[in-house]
Scaffold this motif. Structure first.
Motif, PDB file in Angstrom:
ATOM      1  N   GLN A 120       8.342  -1.575   1.331  1.00  0.00           N
ATOM      2  CA  GLN A 120       9.387  -0.827   2.029  1.00  0.00           C
ATOM      3  C   GLN A 120      10.764  -1.270   1.527  1.00  0.00           C
ATOM      4  O   GLN A 120      11.655  -0.427   1.361  1.00  0.00           O
ATOM      5  CB  GLN A 120       9.272  -1.037   3.544  1.00  0.00           C
TER       6      GLN A 120
ATOM      7  N   ASP B 250       8.950   5.847   2.137  1.00  0.00           N
ATOM      8  CA  ASP B 250       9.178   6.887   3.147  1.00  0.00           C
ATOM      9  C   ASP B 250       8.390   8.155   2.827  1.00  0.00           C
ATOM     10  O   ASP B 250       7.826   8.788   3.728  1.00  0.00           O
ATOM     11  CB  ASP B 250      10.670   7.220   3.247  1.00  0.00           C
TER      12      ASP B 250
ATOM     13  N   GLN C 244       4.750   7.507   3.634  1.00  0.00           N
ATOM     14  CA  GLN C 244       4.603   7.490   5.100  1.00  0.00           C
ATOM     15  C   GLN C 244       4.600   8.910   5.647  1.00  0.00           C
ATOM     16  O   GLN C 244       3.827   9.226   6.542  1.00  0.00           O
ATOM     17  CB  GLN C 244       5.727   6.686   5.758  1.00  0.00           C
ATOM     18  N   SER C 245       5.454   9.767   5.128  1.00  0.00           N
ATOM     19  CA  SER C 245       5.501  11.145   5.624  1.00  0.00           C
ATOM     20  C   SER C 245       4.210  11.882   5.283  1.00  0.00           C
ATOM     21  O   SER C 245       3.729  12.691   6.075  1.00  0.00           O
ATOM     22  CB  SER C 245       6.714  11.877   5.067  1.00  0.00           C
TER      23      SER C 245
END
Length: 142
Positions: free
Chosen positions: A119, A127, A130-131
């Motif tokens: 991260q 990100d 993660q999405s």
């Protein structure tokens, strides 16, 4: 004064009556129904008792209780023999589970550390991944 003793009858000795006086009591034979008659007369409305039937029922119950006692004794011996082995097995299982718990905690700690590292090192890529993961979970529940 004379009283009938039914304990002797129950013990299988037979009906006897006891003479009670200032001297030593002596046992005298009595008629077979004397105890039943005396008890029925003493308590009005009480039916005459069949002591032989009562004695046979009590003997049957005594046999049942003796058999039960034997079964319980055998069960207790078997339990006493198995207890040390099962206790040792339980201790082994508990230590295995505790080691497994420690290993899992170590693995999840490493996963969290890697997740934090990626991260901070690759915030945009992290990100985006993660999405994708969130969208994937949403598709599974719909």
């Amino acid at each position: 004064m004379t009283s009938s003793a039914s304990a002797e009858e129950i013990a299988g000795i037979g009906p006897v009556s006891v003479s009670v006086s200032a001297a030593t009591p002596k046992l005298e034979p009595s008629p077979p129904k004397a105890a039943e008659t005396a008890l029925s007369m003493a308590v009005p409305g009480l039916p005459a008792l069949d002591l032989n039937k009562t004695l046979s029922i009590q003997n049957e119950q005594l046999g049942i209780y003796r058999d039960l006692l034997e079964v319980l004794a055998v069960s207790e011996q078997e339990s006493a023999a198995l207890f040390p082995e099962l206790s040792k097995s339980l201790v082994t299982h508990i230590s295995t589970i505790n080691r497994l718990k420690e290993d899992l905690q170590n693995v999840f700690t490493r996963i969290r550390a890697l997740k934090n590292h990626f991260q901070h090192e690759y915030p945009d890529t992290f990100d985006y991944v993660q999405s994708l993961h969130v969208e994937e979970l949403d598709d599974e529940y719909e």
